[in-house]
Scaffold this motif. Structure first.
Motif, PDB file in Angstrom:
ATOM      1  N   ASP A 199     -19.744  13.128 -18.294  1.00 24.20           N
ATOM      2  CA  ASP A 199     -18.576  14.000 -18.150  1.00 24.20           C
ATOM      3  C   ASP A 199     -18.931  15.353 -17.543  1.00 24.20           C
ATOM      4  OD1 ASP A 199     -16.844  12.115 -19.324  1.00 24.20           O
ATOM      5  OD2 ASP A 199     -17.515  12.714 -21.325  1.00 24.20           O
ATOM      6  N   THR A 200     -20.131  15.481 -17.006  1.00 22.35           N
ATOM      7  CA  THR A 200     -20.579  16.768 -16.462  1.00 22.35           C
ATOM      8  C   THR A 200     -21.036  16.605 -15.023  1.00 22.35           C
ATOM      9  OG1 THR A 200     -21.307  17.463 -18.664  1.00 22.35           O
ATOM     10  CG2 THR A 200     -22.142  18.711 -16.791  1.00 22.35           C
ATOM     11  N   LEU A 201     -20.622  17.536 -14.168  1.00 26.75           N
ATOM     12  CA  LEU A 201     -21.027  17.562 -12.771  1.00 26.75           C
ATOM     13  C   LEU A 201     -21.677  18.915 -12.476  1.00 26.75           C
ATOM     14  CD1 LEU A 201     -20.895  16.330  -9.836  1.00 26.75           C
ATOM     15  CD2 LEU A 201     -18.726  17.574  -9.583  1.00 26.75           C
TER      16      LEU A 201
ATOM     17  N   ALA B  50     -23.890  18.044  -5.256  1.00 21.86           N
ATOM     18  CA  ALA B  50     -23.122  17.566  -6.404  1.00 21.86           C
ATOM     19  C   ALA B  50     -24.008  16.566  -7.137  1.00 21.86           C
ATOM     20  CB  ALA B  50     -21.822  16.915  -5.945  1.00 21.86           C
ATOM     21  N   VAL B  51     -24.388  16.903  -8.377  1.00 19.82           N
ATOM     22  CA  VAL B  51     -25.375  16.104  -9.115  1.00 19.82           C
ATOM     23  C   VAL B  51     -24.739  15.548 -10.375  1.00 19.82           C
ATOM     24  CG1 VAL B  51     -27.670  16.086 -10.141  1.00 19.82           C
ATOM     25  CG2 VAL B  51     -27.174  17.660  -8.258  1.00 19.82           C
ATOM     26  N   THR B  52     -24.880  14.244 -10.579  1.00 19.36           N
ATOM     27  CA  THR B  52     -24.455  13.567 -11.799  1.00 19.36           C
ATOM     28  C   THR B  52     -25.696  12.943 -12.439  1.00 19.36           C
ATOM     29  OG1 THR B  52     -24.108  11.380 -10.825  1.00 19.36           O
ATOM     30  CG2 THR B  52     -22.303  12.980 -10.585  1.00 19.36           C
ATOM     31  N   PRO B  53     -25.568  12.320 -13.608  1.00 20.88           N
ATOM     32  CA  PRO B  53     -26.756  11.697 -14.218  1.00 20.88           C
ATOM     33  C   PRO B  53     -27.394  10.615 -13.360  1.00 20.88           C
ATOM     34  CG  PRO B  53     -25.008  11.961 -15.837  1.00 20.88           C
ATOM     35  CD  PRO B  53     -24.405  12.295 -14.520  1.00 20.88           C
ATOM     36  N   THR B  54     -26.642  10.054 -12.414  1.00 21.45           N
ATOM     37  CA  THR B  54     -27.173   8.917 -11.639  1.00 21.45           C
ATOM     38  C   THR B  54     -27.182   9.134 -10.130  1.00 21.45           C
ATOM     39  OG1 THR B  54     -24.974   7.919 -11.619  1.00 21.45           O
ATOM     40  CG2 THR B  54     -26.490   7.254 -13.405  1.00 21.45           C
ATOM     41  N   SER B  55     -26.689  10.299  -9.660  1.00 22.26           N
ATOM     42  CA  SER B  55     -26.592  10.462  -8.207  1.00 22.26           C
ATOM     43  C   SER B  55     -26.716  11.918  -7.790  1.00 22.26           C
ATOM     44  CB  SER B  55     -25.239   9.910  -7.708  1.00 22.26           C
ATOM     45  OG  SER B  55     -24.179  10.729  -8.189  1.00 22.26           O
ATOM     46  N   ILE B  56     -26.977  12.100  -6.497  1.00 19.74           N
ATOM     47  CA  ILE B  56     -26.931  13.422  -5.889  1.00 19.74           C
ATOM     48  C   ILE B  56     -26.327  13.257  -4.499  1.00 19.74           C
ATOM     49  CG2 ILE B  56     -29.323  13.205  -5.102  1.00 19.74           C
ATOM     50  CD1 ILE B  56     -29.489  16.274  -5.146  1.00 19.74           C
ATOM     51  N   ILE B  57     -25.310  14.062  -4.209  1.00 17.70           N
ATOM     52  CA  ILE B  57     -24.661  14.028  -2.899  1.00 17.70           C
ATOM     53  C   ILE B  57     -24.674  15.448  -2.355  1.00 17.70           C
ATOM     54  CG2 ILE B  57     -22.584  13.394  -1.610  1.00 17.70           C
ATOM     55  CD1 ILE B  57     -21.754  11.635  -3.936  1.00 17.70           C
ATOM     56  N   SER B  58     -25.049  15.596  -1.086  1.00 19.34           N
ATOM     57  CA  SER B  58     -25.111  16.925  -0.485  1.00 19.34           C
ATOM     58  C   SER B  58     -24.010  17.078   0.565  1.00 19.34           C
ATOM     59  CB  SER B  58     -26.478  17.154   0.173  1.00 19.34           C
ATOM     60  OG  SER B  58     -26.728  16.169   1.155  1.00 19.34           O
ATOM     61  N   PHE B  59     -23.548  18.315   0.729  1.00 21.15           N
ATOM     62  CA  PHE B  59     -22.513  18.625   1.703  1.00 21.15           C
ATOM     63  C   PHE B  59     -22.905  19.896   2.444  1.00 21.15           C
ATOM     64  CE2 PHE B  59     -20.583  16.417  -1.841  1.00 21.15           C
ATOM     65  CZ  PHE B  59     -19.790  15.445  -1.230  1.00 21.15           C
TER      66      PHE B  59
ATOM     67  N   ALA C  72     -14.300  17.741  -3.602  1.00 22.86           N
ATOM     68  CA  ALA C  72     -13.069  17.485  -4.370  1.00 22.86           C
ATOM     69  C   ALA C  72     -13.047  16.091  -4.977  1.00 22.86           C
ATOM     70  CB  ALA C  72     -11.850  17.695  -3.469  1.00 22.86           C
ATOM     71  N   SER C  73     -13.542  15.109  -4.218  1.00 24.51           N
ATOM     72  CA  SER C  73     -13.502  13.733  -4.718  1.00 24.51           C
ATOM     73  C   SER C  73     -14.442  13.505  -5.889  1.00 24.51           C
ATOM     74  CB  SER C  73     -13.845  12.762  -3.586  1.00 24.51           C
ATOM     75  OG  SER C  73     -15.170  12.994  -3.126  1.00 24.51           O
ATOM     76  N   GLN C  74     -15.373  14.436  -6.122  1.00 22.43           N
ATOM     77  CA  GLN C  74     -16.352  14.280  -7.203  1.00 22.43           C
ATOM     78  C   GLN C  74     -15.908  14.942  -8.503  1.00 22.43           C
ATOM     79  OE1 GLN C  74     -19.251  12.508  -6.421  1.00 22.43           O
ATOM     80  NE2 GLN C  74     -18.181  12.216  -4.465  1.00 22.43           N
ATOM     81  N   LEU C  75     -14.882  15.798  -8.427  1.00 20.87           N
ATOM     82  CA  LEU C  75     -14.559  16.655  -9.569  1.00 20.87           C
ATOM     83  C   LEU C  75     -13.957  15.903 -10.739  1.00 20.87           C
ATOM     84  CD1 LEU C  75     -13.106  19.804  -7.746  1.00 20.87           C
ATOM     85  CD2 LEU C  75     -15.449  19.341  -8.458  1.00 20.87           C
TER      86      LEU C  75
ATOM     87  N   PHE D 291     -15.129  31.218 -10.583  1.00 22.43           N
ATOM     88  CA  PHE D 291     -14.700  29.900 -10.103  1.00 22.43           C
ATOM     89  C   PHE D 291     -13.510  29.370 -10.897  1.00 22.43           C
ATOM     90  CE2 PHE D 291     -18.545  30.054  -7.730  1.00 22.43           C
ATOM     91  CZ  PHE D 291     -18.473  29.068  -6.758  1.00 22.43           C
ATOM     92  N   ALA D 292     -13.445  29.724 -12.175  1.00 23.44           N
ATOM     93  CA  ALA D 292     -12.344  29.234 -13.011  1.00 23.44           C
ATOM     94  C   ALA D 292     -10.992  29.673 -12.478  1.00 23.44           C
ATOM     95  CB  ALA D 292     -12.525  29.728 -14.443  1.00 23.44           C
ATOM     96  N   ALA D 293     -10.950  30.794 -11.755  1.00 21.39           N
ATOM     97  CA  ALA D 293      -9.682  31.316 -11.244  1.00 21.39           C
ATOM     98  C   ALA D 293      -9.336  30.776  -9.863  1.00 21.39           C
ATOM     99  CB  ALA D 293      -9.735  32.840 -11.188  1.00 21.39           C
ATOM    100  N   LEU D 294     -10.246  30.064  -9.219  1.00 20.70           N
ATOM    101  CA  LEU D 294      -9.928  29.478  -7.921  1.00 20.70           C
ATOM    102  C   LEU D 294      -8.984  28.308  -8.097  1.00 20.70           C
ATOM    103  CD1 LEU D 294     -13.394  29.413  -6.094  1.00 20.70           C
ATOM    104  CD2 LEU D 294     -11.555  31.088  -5.855  1.00 20.70           C
ATOM    105  N   PRO D 295      -8.103  28.070  -7.120  1.00 23.54           N
ATOM    106  CA  PRO D 295      -7.189  26.934  -7.251  1.00 23.54           C
ATOM    107  C   PRO D 295      -7.922  25.622  -7.058  1.00 23.54           C
ATOM    108  CG  PRO D 295      -6.936  27.952  -5.102  1.00 23.54           C
ATOM    109  CD  PRO D 295      -7.860  28.842  -5.887  1.00 23.54           C
ATOM    110  N   LEU D 296      -7.402  24.575  -7.649  1.00 24.12           N
ATOM    111  CA  LEU D 296      -7.946  23.253  -7.404  1.00 24.12           C
ATOM    112  C   LEU D 296      -7.860  22.952  -5.914  1.00 24.12           C
ATOM    113  CD1 LEU D 296      -6.251  21.359 -10.353  1.00 24.12           C
ATOM    114  CD2 LEU D 296      -8.686  21.821 -10.124  1.00 24.12           C
ATOM    115  N   PRO D 297      -8.864  22.266  -5.346  1.00 20.16           N
ATOM    116  CA  PRO D 297      -8.841  22.013  -3.905  1.00 20.16           C
ATOM    117  C   PRO D 297      -7.583  21.306  -3.436  1.00 20.16           C
ATOM    118  CG  PRO D 297     -10.954  21.399  -4.832  1.00 20.16           C
ATOM    119  CD  PRO D 297     -10.071  21.724  -5.987  1.00 20.16           C
TER     120      PRO D 297
END
Length: 778
Positions: free
Chosen positions: A529-531, A546-555, A616-619, A637-643
């Protein structure tokens, strides 16, 4: 009392008088430091005539003194000849058993060798001079020796070693002593550590001293350091102004080293402004001067700078040729700091030429040198400052790894780039947290920690000396003696480590913490449940992983300047109501705040699309661990709008007396996500390790709010209510003042609604589960 009859003068008396008269005439010509070359030649001629007389008289004391004087003059315009003069004088001082003369000559010899770029030979001469001065209890000689050794380490880029000797210099400086040398050395020391404001403070003090003493060379050197400080502060106009002042003095006194150094500094400014041809002219003039002196170290630096110009002009092959020439000399000199800089330049040029594998090898070597040098800086604050000045090494390496990743996405290069990002930002932070957990005063004797640090420094120095010895002509006995010294130090180091482990087993495991690698981050810090979103900003392009327990994706993201401009804009609009403009009337502030409220949704949407759009697709609805960098650290970041809401979020918001009111179509990130901001992922691991053995807290929440900062607060009986407390108020605790200065606060205004916020938070849990501290308790 016996009165001797005045005897007639002998031929020897007349010769002795003639020699003394020649020396006296030289003193009438002035100080060789401020003299012109023709005047210096006149000095040499008179000294040479005196030298002939002393030798005819077989007066070895007179010969020794005159040889030293000749060397002192030649040091300003003919260093190879000065080297010969002082070597002759040194042999003579030792032959006649004159330790005071030997000490002085070694000190002068060290200065000549340093000016010729013979760094380690200079260091050895200074150490011998210092040892004799201490044996003779020569206070002045000891101070000069410590000062000289500190400068040598500064020239080698060994900031901590230099600081250690500066502290020794400070310790032996008496109240009656001039602090000129100490100020001069500390100025350069803090420049190397990346602390320009501290350097400026020391330089301005030193400049006043040198001008009062009419020490023009030291004045010029200090002016150049001030220029260096303004360079670090990003003020090129002031930088150029001080460099030109220094250049003028160096030329007037015909000091070739200083003139060449200033030409290089001025060339760097032209280079940064894109005036490559003017820069090249400066560097080529400097190269001629350094070859004439000669100064091998300065010559190698200048060749690197010429290589940089050719690289900027698009001639990569010629650039690499100059870099190779510079690198060869720096390695022979063991000039590690400049070697790292040349390797970075080399890697950039090789990258442009498509030689990516060689570029990678060179930047990895450069980073190894940088981290080795930073590890020797024992002060955590100074280590952090030093590493901050080396950020470009990590940025280039990350960008290079991502180039490899674009060619071979499945080869793990993105993971290596992420780990490099962690390595860059986590090193000093993790060190700080680690040291905070080590109570050396209670669990390990301070003398053991100091002994460990000293032995590390001695091992480093003796290893470098052995490497230099093996690379030159030497006897087997010399090599064996050098190796025996290292072996003895290793035995002492092992013994100290054993004593430390006995006193505090935790110290050995905590003293050298490391940043986490990708696998450790995934297994130790993240769950399903954490990214983790980690940002790295670069001059040409930036990245987010973007890092999860099983993957890493770079942008890939826009370059640093674009992202930081957008981030600053959003931050300024968001904080508009908390800032006050000079002489601003209430209606003017209301209008300004209203405009900011209208513009903020657009600015926030733009920033959100830039930073969060690619991921956005990872969130999903995950908890977000955000590791930001640079100006992004100011962004909530908490105050930024959702993408996915950022297109509709540009609808304006209305403003009430209580602040901005969000319309339904503006969805802040915090609505769907728990946000955790971190300086690095490795820091979270360090914090968890710290709390792992801690007993659970007895209460659920602690709230501190609405404190009383001064006696003028309305809550203090008899106060002068309404007076604003300046952040610099000396009655405030030192930590409060420091924190305010670092945050840019000019005063402390009471935040009245923070009391209501504190009450609301505390009300969420029972009385027995909370601690609420307000007013005087806070």
């Amino acid at each position: 009392m016996k009165i001797a009859e005045l005897r007639p003068a002998t031929d020897e008396d007349r010769s002795r008088y003639s020699a003394q008269e020649l020396v006296a005439r030289v003193s009438q010509l002035g100080d060789p430091e401020n003299a012109t070359t023709p005047t210096r030649r006149q000095m040499i001629e008179k000294y040479q005539a005196a030298l002939v007389i002393w030798r005819k008289l077989n007066d070895r004391k007179g010969e020794l003194d005159t040889l030293s004087r000749i060397g002192g003059v030649n040091n300003y315009f003919d260093r190879p000849q000065a080297l010969e003069n002082f070597n002759q004088a040194l042999a003579l001082a030792r032959a006649i058993g004159d330790p005071w003369g030997e000490e002085s000559i070694l000190e002068n010899l060290a200065e000549v060798l340093s000016g010729m770029g013979e760094i380690f030979e200079s260091l050895e001469a200074y150490e011998q001079s210092l040892a004799i001065a201490r044996e003779l209890k020569d206070h002045v000689g000891e101070r000069l020796g410590l000062y000289g050794i500190a400068l040598i380490y500064l020239n080698l880029g060994e900031a901590q070693q230099a600081l250690d000797y500066n502290y020794q210099l400070l310790a032996v400086t008496r109240p009656s002593d001039s602090r000129d040398l100490l100020l001069h050395s500390l100025c350069k020391n803090h420049l190397l550590l990346g602390e320009p404001q501290s350097a400026l403070d020391y330089c301005q003090q030193a400049l006043s001293v040198w001008r009062a003493m009419d020490r023009r060379l030291f004045e010029a050197a200090t002016l150049s350091y001030i220029g260096n400080a303004y360079s670090l502060l990003g003020e090129p106009r002031k930088e150029l102004e001080y460099y030109n002042q220094a250049l003028k003095i160096f030329r007037e006194v015909e000091e070739l080293n200083g003139e060449g150094s200033m030409l290089n500094s001025i060339g760097r400014i032209y280079q940064a402004q894109g005036e490559q041809q003017r820069a090249l002219e400066c560097f080529e003039q400097a190269l001629v001067l350094f070859r004439k002196i000669p100064n091998a170290q300065a010559e190698s630096i200048t060749k690197r700078l010429i290589g940089e110009v050719y690289w900027s002009l698009g001639d990569g092959e010629k650039a690499v040729d100059y870099f190779n020439q510079a690198l060869s000399r720096q390695r022979s000199l063991k000039d590690h700091s400049n070697e790292a800089a040349t390797l970075l330049d080399m890697a950039r040029a090789e990258s442009d030429l498509g030689q990516l594998n060689q570029a990678r090898a060179d930047i990895e070597t450069a980073l190894s040198i940088v981290e080795s040098l930073s590890a020797k800086v024992t002060s955590l604050d100074l280590r952090a400052s030093y590493l901050a000045t080396k950020r470009e090494y990590y940025e280039f390496y990350i960008d290079l790894l991502m180039r490899f990743d674009s060619r071979r996405p499945d080869a793990g290069y993105a993971a290596q780039a992420f780990q490099t990002s962690e390595r860059a930002r986590a090193r000093s932070l993790v060190d700080s947290l680690t040291e905070a957990r080590i109570d050396s005063h209670q669990e390990v004797a301070a003398v053991l920690i100091a002994r460990e640090r000293t032995l590390k420094q001695q091992l480093s120095f003796n290893s470098n000396r052995l490497t230099q010895l093996l690379g030159s002509q030497h006897t087997p006995e010399e090599a064996a003696t050098a190796q025996q010294a290292i072996d003895a130090l290793l035995r002492s180091y092992a013994a100290v480590e054993a004593d430390i482990r006995i006193e505090n087993p935790r110290y050995a495991s905590l003293a050298q913490p490391e940043a986490l690698n990708l696998r450790e981050v995934q297994t130790k810090l993240l769950d399903q449940d954490t990214l983790l979103l980690e940002y790295s900003l670069g001059e040409a392009r930036s990245f987010v992983w973007a890092v999860t327990p099983t993957s890493i994706i770079s942008f890939e993201l826009p370059k640093r300047s674009v992202i930081e401009a957008s981030a600053r804009r959003a931050y300024e609009l968001l904080t508009a109501r908390s800032r006050s403009a000079p002489n601003e009337r209430p209606e003017q502030k209301q209008k300004r705040v209203g405009l900011a409220d209208e513009e903020y949704p657009r600015a926030a949407a733009e920033l959100s699309r830039m930073l969060l759009g690619p991921v956005a697709s990872q969130l999903g609805s995950k908890r977000l661990l955000i590791v930001a960098e640079g100006a992004l650290q100011y962004v909530p970041f908490a105050a930024l709008p959702l993408p996915d809401s950022s297109q509709s979020s540009v609808v304006s918001r209305s403003t009430t007396d209580n602040g901005p009111r969000t319309t339904d179509n503006y969805i802040p990130l915090i609505v769907d996500h728990e946000i955790v901001s971190l300086p690095s992922a490795s820091v979270l691991a360090a914090l968890r390790q710290e709390t792992s053995s801690r007993s659970p807290a007895t209460r659920a929440v602690a709230v501190l709010a609405d404190p009383v900062f001064s006696r003028d607060d309305s809550r203090v009986p008899g106060s002068r209510a309404g007076r604003t407390v300046p952040a610099s108020d000396q009655s405030l605790p030192a930590d409060v003042v420091r924190s305010a200065e670092e945050s840019g606060l000019k005063d402390f205004v009471r935040l009245r609604f923070s009391r209501a916020e504190a009450d609301a938070i505390a009300a969420l849990v029972p009385d027995s589960q909370r601690l609420e501290a307000v007013d005087f308790v806070a």
